[in-house]
Design a protein around this motif. Structure first.
Motif: not given
Length: 2027
Positions: A1199, A1085, A1115, A1025, A1146-1148, A1113, A1197
């Motif tokens: 993550g 991310y 969380t 990450q 912090n991600g998708v 990614e 995500t």
């Protein structure tokens, strides 16, 4: 004798009369005009111009001051008032003129384009503001245009931005733009090619072909609307190539122009001329008032760019006429510009206010500034007074002159005004009648006294009238007057023995030169009518006659007027009034001149008559006359006749001419009087002096009149000054006068003859140097061209006029038209030089060469020839063959009779240049080389260029590359070389003649270069990450340009403008090996851009292309928002939410998780359910019915799981309940059965009722049903049949409906009733300290016996547990031990039965175990374990921690966490830590306090040699030599003193650690002591140094011999020689102190043991008592118990060094600052050890005073003993503050020893405040660490001091505020408080006011900080006990006690002023506490009482101790209460 009330009344009347007499002048004085009253003055005057857009509107504010407040009125320029125009103009209530926004079609010129003014007025005057020009601008579309501009190449071009005239005033040019995206803005750089002029034009200098390819646009801005727009058209430059030479031409066409500018603006003066060759521009300015001019001086403010003159920040002095002269070799041109710089107008009147007495002069001076000023005018009170001078003078001030005066200055653009007020002086009080007589009716006989009192300034005179006739002192009438003390005039009229004839209208008239006042009233005297004689009345015709009949007698019935025996009125003009007044209007002689009779009658018919003769006088009236409309010619006859049409004779007739009297016969004028009413004036021969205004004046007794007529006389011109021939020297200013007179005034003109002879003339052409002013011909700088014949002509239309022809000749010396020119010739070729001189012949010409006479005879190369021309002579000098020496200055000198002149020719012989030399290399790189060379001789022809030739060393000069360099430079760079290559370079010069030889060649080798290639095969891949891995390969080998040393890898956030962060990677030598780098600590991310560049020893190569990649990614850092739940059914709930913000994902986000569980199981993670969904809502199924659910939502995500949202709660819907879980049917008798049941396991709602169904077993039909309330669990069925089986079942019902039936149970009534228990086995849950009840309902006959067993043991009742009559077991106040099994047994003779209950006790957790795991400089890691015996579920921990000097802070720790790290702590500081557990019951008990510290130590001492650097007058301190001990240094305190002095001088208390510091102003060759206190967050270290300054010459002084060398830190006290060494005080003092400490310790132990024995006898709950007093756990804010053995070991005693510790900034830590005395003279046996004195032990003695034994109230807290042997005992409750530490150690480890009160008989008295009980109470005293004592009667309450739950066992009494602190301490007992706020079991506790004011001043570590090293625990001690109050005790805000102010932290910012002075401390005066008896509720601020007489500040007391000067008087407390002496030993 008068009765008493009467006497009182007389007294009051007398007093009132006296007051009235006294107040009369006061009232008069009060009625005078207020001195503060003044006329209006503008506070906010509107400005001159208000321009606004119709879309915005405008408000114009006008404010004025004055007393009374002026009224504001808006007027137009003509003075008429302005009113509201709906929607367009309105006047607001506060005087603003408001123009609202309006539509374009609503524009009205009379409203929106008008001149307004603001008028302010009050009773003292009126003022008018300056003119306000209001202009509304309707938004109109406009376009700016830029046209083509034609320009000759090389000239400057000026491109104009054409703005339409209707918006030109509001639109300005802000920038220019080209189609090449070039932008130009107005600026101050004048050196560039492009310049935006202040006037908006774009100036382009030296136009070249490239400028013709661009197009230009201007951007304009509308200043009212702010709108900007580009010009609609684009302009281009049309550049023409010159064909031949072009003389200067003005492109604008006009040769003169006018420019106006405001002061401070930048001004552009254009000179738009073009020519080829490019012309030279020169600017001149004319000297004002003359025709002379001088060159404009260019400087920083005045710049010339090409031909344009720019004046920055123009001033008024820049105004004037400017001349631009343009010349080139072909011709010249000039253009005039008149510049007017305006300055804002302002005005001021001096003086602004003046008070002038009547008749005195007043002068106002108008001081004004600005430019230009056209008019000055004055107005008074808003009206013009026709005065236009600067000074306004009023010779004699009158009353009407007072008011407001204004001076206005104006020009065409603006106006300004100033106002001043003229007040009348003290002598301007007009007369006022203050007291007067009234109308009176009386009988004849007695005397009459009439009185009038008048006042005024000046003092008025009073006269009397009777019926309009003045009364004099005659017969019976006497008039007198006098002036009173206050200035009033008292006048009286005495009439002796009044008659009836004396009646009438009496009038008193008060008159002074400033006014008149009068009063009239009638005096009626009974008697017959009488009319006084009336005098003849003369009146002018046309006026109004008013006459009153002077009637006496009373009463009068009627008064009538008659004429010719006819009663008036007889026509419309006459009016008669009943009071006898007759009015005749517009009197005429014919109709109104007569005798009028007044007739007065009374009721008896008696009458009286009086006659009045009226004479009507007629003023003269003149018949108009005239001399005629046409003027009369000179010499003709003229005359007029003045005839009087009407008027009474005699009439006087006079004549005047132009206001001068005419005397008959003089100046040819004859006056003839034809009759008394006719006069004739005749002029036989009219002359010029007869012209003017003839006036005829007629005058008689009735008045005067005049008539005037003007006589115009035609006079032909005649010479006053006839011109004659003139001769002038050339160049002088010629002036020829020509003056003529006549009527009309003749016009004088001049003409010049055409050609050389007179005859034909033409008008003079107006130009620079010829002008005609009032007939005089002026020719400035006259030249030969001005020579010729001139005609002067004077014509006025009368006759043929005058003319004169004169010859003006110019005597010219020789003149060369060209003063200096250059001439070139090629070397070796012939040349001819020519000079042409103009002027009066003969002219002789000589030649000089370099100022030496040239004689052709000496050099046959030269030949001179002369040629005579019509205008002069031409001389030629020929040179056969030119040489280099002919480059010289040739001068030709011409001479004639009138003067001489010379001209010069600069001869330039041109040849090819010499070769360049001194070629050398300045700099070289891999691909270029920088060369320089010396410029050779250029052959007198400018060098055109240099040619640099270069080649590789192996090539021949035939294969060269060339670089062309301009000829003006001697440096050049050769580029496009190859790195590391050898080159040969040479250079050639070239001019117009040819090229030089080549220079000598130089050889160079090019240098290495940075790599030119980019790294290849770059890959960026995410590792995790926060990490990316970058790999790449090196660039191609050919692009290395040297050896690659490594790579720079740069990275940054993508899509941002931030810079790259670079990291360096070394080069790998393995061929083809891939390089790699991991980038750490990146954002989760997040996309990063990565670039790489290679570098060698020269530098870095090009950056690679950006590679972008995301980190892995993470969380989500924020939870979903707007979480909501909705109940759908009894088993489903809908949950919805909004995604967390994108930046926090912090991600998708792939899915969302919904965490849910019943709320009562939420704390248990194992009971929680999870549901995943991808949408933003979901429905939870299968839930329990009618259950409260808690839900959280989180986003997931790749993550992992993100942050959970805040819990939300929803309850499922209710449903029908389940069946009751169990049913019993118990026989109760032969006809009764008892049915009991257990409620349903799942009630699915609130049970509303139960239904019991019954029927005979096997019977058909509907069963019987009985509804039972929901709280009843049994039902007795009665009236049953014996021995018949009955079937029973039960249902439960909610509001939804009836539930399932229970199982059926069958029973049969019987007379045999065995013992049975209807209750069921059950589990009961009880809450700690609450009551619990367990049922046991039994049946049976005989009645069964019920017994209980607890945990298998037979139960016997006690106070807390008992069996109720219904068999139930009641347990009061359940505790943890009550949990377990309870069985109930029922037994009768038939049977027995039993049930078993289980009791679960829910209690708060017990105290957890806290232990230290690890420490760092800024963190502590602790382990947490639950209590071993804790059975209750634990939900989590609350961790409490506080620094030594700070507030408690908390942190929540989950129940699963084994360890927790407390971060961001202070370095090297002590901390206290404890924990509490919590569950759903509440917070539990606190753990033991863990005392620990973070790593790090106080500052370490440096070596003296590294720290101190001494000079003669200063010492430099190198603070970097100090070691910080692991904690960063915060600051240093620097003090010094001379060695032989005792007082330290503080130099600075905030020296920063990174700097060196210099102590200045020291004396040379002197020993000094230096004391340094170093601070960091772990504490402070004190170091003392001895040093001697150097001598003036820089030498050192001899060291002081103290027996131990020079010494550094530990200077010993010197002893006399006869004393043994072991008596050294550095040894003895610690030894003595140690003995004292041991004695105190033994005493403490003894007292504690005796207390424990005494307390054992008291009975009661001893454990509770000791728990309160001794075992009090340390809660937040509490202080440390010093009796703990682990601390006693830690706080050991160390012998003190012999020096005083300095004050610590930001704390209250001071030493030896206070000593107190017993005021009543009780001898004190306690002294203070002061290490600063040479005699270390001094005793402060007070004279002995007899003791008074039984007189000890609360304030008599004393320390004295009557028992023998007690004299040396330590004072009870005195605090010894032992700081036995070296500087390196922590002073906060000091131990506070507290002595305790004497037991029983040794108590000093029954009322010892704070230590004993109330008087009469047994003398048992219980002490604890804080010198706290309590009465026995359980007047204490216990609360848990850390938080959680606590109990009050007995109520505590409440007390109001006692009279002083001591009493307060005696009576108050404080309830210990839950610092977490609130308590589950709170009872009534004591109320108390703030005890903080009872803390002594120097409670440094106790009450101020609440830390563990002050005096511990709560403040129960009195003033005498010097007790300390800790911050933590009894101060919970939730319990009614506000928090105290927190102490300053140890690392407090020393820049804070409140801690910056080490002599200040946060002290509370002890005497203040003694005085402060008011409410004490405010902890927010520590009050400091003002010092009383004889009261000392801390510093003063310290000095008194040091000097041993404080006498008994100075140590007394002013209140008389005694100080208890206490001893402080401090080092």
């Amino acid at each position: 004798m008068l009765p008493l009330p009467r006497l009182h009344a007389i007294k009051w009347l007398t007093l009132l009369a006296a007051m009235a007499a006294f107040c009369t002048p006061l009232a008069y004085a009060a009625s005078q005009p207020d001195a503060d009253q003044k006329g209006p003055v503008f506070l906010n005057e509107p400005i001159n111009r208000i321009d606004f857009s119709n879309s915005t509107g405008a408000e114009i504010e006008c404010k004025a001051s004055g007393n009374p407040m002026p009224e504001i009125i808006w007027i137009r320029s003509d003075g008429t008032a302005v009113g509201d125009v709906p929607g367009l103009r309105q006047i607001s209530s506060d005087g603003k003129l408001v123009f609202p926004p309006f539509r374009a079609e609503d524009y009205r010129q009379e409203v929106h384009a008008q001149v307004y003014a603001c008028l302010a007025r009050n009773q003292f005057g009126t003022i008018i503001s300056r003119d306000v020009h209001v202009r509304a601008v309707v938004a109109q579309y406009y376009e700016a245009d830029v046209n083509k501009e034609h320009v000759i190449r090389g000239n400057a071009a000026v491109i104009k931005c054409l703005i339409p005239s209707f918006v030109a005033d509001f639109v300005e040019v802000v920038s220019w733009h080209t189609d090449s995206d070039e932008n130009y803005f107005p600026g101050t750089e004048y050196d560039g090619k492009y310049l935006v002029l202040p006037s908006g034009e774009l100036h382009i200098r030296e136009v070249g072909p490239e400028d013709g390819y661009k197009s230009y646009q201007c951007r304009t801005k509308h200043r009212l609307t702010g709108e900007t727009r580009l010009s609609a058209t684009k302009g281009r430059l049309v550049i023409t190539e010159p064909v031949g030479s072009v003389a200067p031409k003005l492109t604008s066409g006009d040769d003169s122009r006018t420019v106006k500018a405001h002061g401070g603006q930048s001004v552009t003066l254009l000179c738009p001329a073009q020519a080829f060759p490019v012309p030279l521009f020169r600017w001149y300015k004319f000297i004002e008032g003359t025709t002379r001019k001088q060159a404009v001086i260019l400087n920083e403010r005045v710049k010339q760019v090409s031909g344009t003159l720019i004046i920055k920040d123009a001033v008024v002095e820049d105004s004037g006429k400017y001349l631009c002269v343009v010349n080139n070799s072909v011709g010249g041109e000039s253009v005039e510009t008149v510049l007017t710089v305006t300055a804002p107008l302002s005005a001021k009147i001096d003086p602004p206010t003046q008070t002038v007495d009547f008749g005195r002069p007043a002068v106002f001076t108008c001081q004004y500034s600005g430019n230009p000023i056209k008019t000055i005018s004055w107005i008074k009170d808003g009206k013009s007074i026709g005065h236009s001078d600067q000074v306004l003078r009023i010779e004699s001030v009158k009353k009407e002159d007072k008011g407001m005066y204004q001076c206005f200055v104006r020009n065409d653009q603006e106006s300004a005004e100033a106002s001043a007020e003229l007040k009348l002086g003290g002598r301007f009080d007009p007369p006022v009648i203050r007291q007067a007589f009234q109308e009176e009716t009386m009988e004849p006989g007695p005397s009459v006294f009439l009185k009038c009192v008048a006042g005024g300034n000046p003092t008025p005179e009073i006269s009397w009238e009777l019926d309009g006739k003045k009364i004099a002192n005659i017969d019976r009438y006497q008039v007198g007057q006098y002036v009173t003390v206050n200035g009033d005039v008292v006048s009286y009229l005495n009439i002796t023995s009044v008659h009836a004839n004396d009646g009438g209208l009496y009038k008193c008239i008060a008159k002074s030169k400033v006014g008149v006042a009068e009063h009239s009233a009638k005096l009626n005297v009974y008697g017959l009518p009488y009319i006084r004689q009336m005098e003849k009345k003369a009146i002018v015709a046309g006026e109004t006659l008013i006459v009153t009949c002077p009637v006496a007698g009373y009463p009068i019935d009627s008064i009538v007027w008659e004429r010719d025996n006819r009663a008036l009125p007889i026509n419309r003009k006459q009016k008669v009034f009943p009071n006898g007044t007759l009015i005749i209007e517009n009197v005429e002689r014919n109709s109104d001149q007569a005798t009028y009779t007044c007739v007065a009658k009374n009721v008896e018919g008696y009458s009286a008559r009086g006659s009045l003769e009226v004479q009507v006088m007629v003023p003269p009236s003149i018949m108009p006359f005239s001399f005629g409309d046409e003027p009369i010619n000179n010499g003709e006859n003229a005359g007029v006749q003045c005839m009087i049409q009407k008027g009474d004779t005699p009439i006087t007739i006079k004549w005047t001419l132009n206001s001068r009297p005419i005397i008959n016969g003089e100046e040819g004028i004859t006056i003839l009087k034809l009759s008394p009413k006719t006069s004739v004036l005749n002029i036989a021969a009219v002359e010029q002096y007869h012209r003017g205004l003839f006036k005829c004046i007629a005058e008689n007794k009735a008045g005067s009149s005049f008539y005037a007529s003007e006589l115009n006389v035609n006079v032909p011109p005649r010479w006053i000054l006839e011109p004659t021939d003139k001769a002038f020297a050339q160049g002088s200013d010629a002036k020829v006068e020509c003056k003529a007179d006549g009527f009309p005034k003749p016009q004088v003109t001049w003409k010049k003859a055409v050609g050389d002879s007179p005859g034909e003339y033409k008008d003079l052409k107006k130009n620079d140097n010829i002008r005609v002013e009032e007939g005089t011909l002026h020719i400035d700088n006259i030249q030969k061209t001005n020579e010729g014949y001139y005609l002067c002509e004077a014509i006025n239309g009368i006759g043929s006029g005058l003319s004169a022809v004169i010859m003006i000749s110019v005597q010219a010396p020789p003149e060369f038209t060209e003063k200096l020119r250059n001439q070139t010739a090629r070397r070796g070729e012939p040349a001819v030089l020519q000079c042409e001189a103009k002027g009066e012949k003969p002219i002789g010409i000589l030649w000089n060469m370099n100022n030496v006479r040239l004689d052709p005879k000496n050099d046959n190369r030269y030949t001179i020839r002369e040629e005579i021309l019509s205008t002069g002579v031409m001389s030629s000098l020929s040179i056969k063959r030119t040489e280099r020496s002919d480059s010289a200055l040739f001068t030709c000198l011409a001479t004639n009779a009138f003067g001489s002149d010379d001209a010069s020719i600069n001869m330039i012989i041109q040849e090819v240049p010499e070769m360049p030399y001194a070629l050398k290399v300045l700099d070289k790189s891999g691909r270029s080389v920088q060369l320089s060379w010396a410029q050779p001789y250029d052959g007198n022809s400018p060098l055109i260029r240099y040619i640099i030739e270069f080649k590789r060393s192996r090539a021949s000069w035939d294969e060269v590359d060339r670089v062309m360099v301009p000829g003006h430079t001697t440096e050049a760079q050769v580029q496009k070389l190859s790195p590391a290559t050898t080159y040969n370079i040479r250079i050639v010069a070239e001019n117009a003649i040819g090229t030089s030889q080549s220079s000598e060649a130089v050889t160079i080798i090019t240098a290495e270069e940075a790599p030119s290639g980019k790294p290849q095969n770059i890959k960026v891949e995410p590792v995790n990450q926060t990490t990316l891995r970058v790999t790449w390969k090196p660039p191609a080998r050919s692009e290395w340009n040297g050896e690659i040393l490594g790579y720079y890898v740069g990275y940054k956030l993508s899509n941002t403008n931030s810079s790259y962060v670079f990291e360096t990677v070394n080069f790998l030598t393995e061929e083809g090996k891939e390089h790699s780098l991991e980038l750490n600590n990146l954002r989760v991310y997040t996309q990063y851009s990565v670039v790489i560049q290679a570098f060698n020893k020269i530098g870095a190569g090009p950056l690679s292309d950006e590679e972008k990649q995301f980190t892995a990614e993470g969380t989500p850092s924020q939870p979903p928002s707007d979480t909501a739940c909705t109940t759908l059914t009894s088993q489903t709930i809908r949950v919805s939410w909004v995604s967390p913000p994108l930046e926090s994902a912090n991600g998708v986000i792939k899915t969302y998780k919904v965490v849910y569980a019943p709320s009562d199981e939420w704390y248990d993670d194992t009971k929680r359910h999870y549901k995943k969904t991808a949408s933003s809502d979901t429905v939870l199924h299968g839930l329990k019915k009618f259950t409260n659910y808690t839900m959280q939502v989180l986003a997931t995500t790749a993550g992992g799981d993100g942050v959970r949202s805040a819990p939300i709660h929803c309850q499922t819907e209710p449903d029908v309940p389940e069946a009751p879980t169990d049913v019993k049917a118990l026989v109760k008798g032969q006809a009764a059965i008892l049915v009991s049941w257990r409620p349903p396991a799942q009630p699915n709602g609130i049970i509303q009722q139960y239904t019991v169904y019954s029927k005979v077993e096997g019977a058909e039909g509907e069963p019987k049903s009985q509804k039972i309330p929901h709280y009843q669990m049994s039902y007795e069925a009665t009236e049953l049949e014996k021995n018949k089986p009955y079937e029973f079942w039960v249902t439960a019902s909610t509001n939804i409906g009836e539930g399932q039936p229970s199982k059926s149970i069958v029973a049969m009534p019987s007379d045999q009733v065995p013992a049975k228990i209807a209750s069921f086995d059950d589990t009961f849950t009880a809450t700690f300290k609450e009551d619990a009840k367990m049922p046991c309902l039994a049946v049976g006959a005989p009645q069964p016996e019920i017994t209980w067993k607890i945990k298998g043991v037979e139960f016997t009742g006690n106070d807390r547990m008992r069996v109720l009559p219904d068999g139930s077991l009641l347990i009061k106040s359940v505790n943890r031990q009550d949990a377990g099994e309870y069985s109930c047994h029922a037994e009768n003779s038939i049977a027995k039965d039993s049930i078993t209950h289980k009791l679960i006790v829910l209690a708060p957790p017990q105290s957890p175990q806290v232990s230290l795991s690890a420490t760092t400089t800024d963190s502590l890691t602790v382990k947490l374990k639950p209590h071993e015996g804790d059975t209750a579920p634990l939900h989590g921990y609350t961790l409490h921690y506080k620094p030594e000097f700070g507030e408690w802070e908390t942190a929540e720790v989950s129940v699963d966490a084994q360890k927790y790290t407390i971060e961001n702590l202070l370095c090297g500081s002590r901390y206290q830590v404890y924990a509490t557990g919590f569950n759903n019951i509440g917070a539990g008990e606190a753990s033991d306090i863990l005392n620990t510290r973070t790593k790090g130590y106080k500052p370490k001492l440096p070596e003296k040699q590294r720290f101190i650097e001494v000079s003669s007058n200063s010492v430099s301190l190198h603070f970097k030599a100090w070691k910080d001990g692991g904690c960063p240094m915060s600051h240093f305190v620097v003090e010094n003193k001379k060695r032989d002095q005792t007082e330290w001088n503080q130099i600075s208390n905030n020296v920063k650690p990174d700097n060196n510091y210099v102590v200045l102003d020291l004396e040379p060759a002197t020993w000094y002591n230096l004391r340094i206190t170093a601070h960091n967050s772990a504490g402070f270290t004190v170091a003392e140094y001895d040093f001697a300054t150097l001598t003036v010459t820089g030498g050192t002084v001899a060291p002081l011999d103290d027996g131990h060398g020079t010494g550094n830190l530990n200077t010993r006290i010197r002893l006399p020689a006869w004393m043994p060494e072991w008596l050294d005080l550095n040894f003895m003092v610690p030894l003595i102190a140690t003995v004292i400490v041991v004695a105190v310790g033994i005493l403490v132990v003894c007292v504690a043991l005796s207390r424990r024995r005494a307390d054992d006898l008291r009975g009661g709950q001893k454990d509770v008592y000791y728990d309160v007093v001794y075992n009090q756990t340390m809660g937040p804010g509490a202080t440390l118990d010093k009796r703990r053995p682990d601390l006693r070991d830690e706080l050991g005693y160390i012998a003190p060094p012999n020096r005083k510790l300095p004050p610590v900034p930001g704390s209250n830590y001071n030493t030896c600052d206070r000593i107190k005395r017993v005021a009543r003279g009780i001898r004190s046996n306690h002294s203070t050890w002061d290490p600063r004195r040479t005699n270390l032990y001094e005793e402060l003695k007070t004279p002995p005073v007899p003791l008074h034994g039984n007189h000890y109230g609360p304030e008599d807290v004393q320390c004295h003993y009557r028992h023998p042997g007690m004299e040396d005992e330590i004072c009870p409750y005195a605090t010894f503050h032992l700081l036995g530490f070296r500087e390196e150690m922590d002073p906060t480890k000091a131990m506070n020893f507290q002595t305790f009160p004497h037991q029983n008989g040794h108590a000093p008295g029954p009322g010892h405040a704070g230590t004993m009980g109330p008087p009469g109470h047994p003398g048992h005293v219980h002490s604890r660490s804080g010198s706290q004592s309590m009465p026995r009667a359980n007047r204490y309450a216990r609360k848990n001091s850390q938080g959680g739950q606590s109990s009050i066992y007995t109520p505590a009494p409440e007390y109001d505020d006692p009279a002083n602190c001591a009493e307060e301490d005696q009576y108050r007992r404080y309830t210990r408080v839950n610092s977490q706020g609130g308590s589950l079991y709170s009872g009534p506790g004591p109320e108390y006011d703030d005890p903080a004011n009872c803390a002594p001043e120097e409670d440094q570590y106790g009450s101020q900080y609440g830390g563990p090293y002050g005096t511990p625990y709560d403040h129960y001690g009195s003033r005498g006990s010097m007790g300390r109050r800790s911050v933590g005790s009894a101060r919970n805000p939730g319990n009614g006690s506000p928090e105290p102010p927190p102490p300053p932290p140890r690392n407090h910012d020393m820049s804070n002023s409140s801690f910056n002075d080490s002599k200040e401390s946060n002290e509370i005066s002890e005497a203040e506490c003694d005085r402060d008896h008011g409410p004490r509720g405010n902890y927010g601020a520590v009050k400091r009482s003002p010092l009383q007489k004889d009261q000392r500040t801390t510093e003063e007391m310290r000095k008194l101790i040091e000097r041993n000067e404080a006498g008994p008087k100075q140590l007394q407390q002013q209140s008389g209460a005694g100080f208890t002496a206490y001893d402080t030993m401090a080092v």
